[in-house]
Motif scaffolding. Sequence first.
Motif: not given
Length: 215
Positions: A211-214, A205-207, A154-161
Motif C-alpha cells: 500500500c502506498p504511503t502518503t 496479488g492486486l489486493w 488497508l486504508p478505506l480509499p485504497v480498499r475502494i480503489e
Amino acid sequence: MVTVSVKAARAAETREAILAAAERLFAEHGVFAVSNRQISEAAGQGNNAAVGYHFGTKTDLIRAVVRRHADPIDALRQHMLATTGDSRDARDWVACLVRPGARHLGQLGSPTWYARFAAQLMTDPVLREVMVDEAFGPSIARNLDGLNRCLPDLPLPVRIERGDMARHLMVHTLAERERALADGTPTVHADWDAYADGLIDAITGLWLAPCPTTP
C-alpha cells in the motif's frame, strides 16, 4: 381442449426461448441496439409483442436474464463459502468471488453469452444498478466481509480503489475469454476452472500489493 398444465408448459418454453435469444443478441450487438421485435423473431415467435407480454419492459427482461444465471452462481458461491469457513487467507475469499461465475460458464457448454452481457451491464450506470439488484445478494456481502477481515491495515480509499480494479478485472476478462471461445480463438487455459485459477492469483496479488504511503 388444451389443459392449464399444457398452456403453462408452452408459456414456460416461450419464456425460455425469449430469454436465450435476448441474452445472445444483447451480448453480440449491445443492449440498446436490440429491439423487442428482433428478440421475438430470434426466439421463433410470430407475435412481435411476445417479449412485452411475457416480461413487460426491456428492463424487466434484462432482470430476468440476470436472474437466469445469478441463482445458480449464487448456489455455487454459497457452497464455497460453507467450506471456506473463517479462513484468514485472502485468496480463499477471492476464489469465492471468481470461481462460481467461471464454473457456471463452464457448465453451460459452448458457446455462452452471459459474461459479455454482464460486462455491458456493468459498464452502464443505469444497467449496473439492475445487475447489482439482481445478482449481488447476501452471499456477496458475506464474501466481501471475509475478504475485508484479511486486509485490516488497508486504508478505506485504497480498499475502494482496489475493489473497483478487481471488479473490472473479473468482469471483463471473463467476457474476453468467452468472446475468444465463441470466435474460435486459441486461449491460454484449456477450461474455465484453469482460467479461474490464474484470475484468482491476479486479483489476490492486486489486493495484497504494498500500500502506498502518503507523505
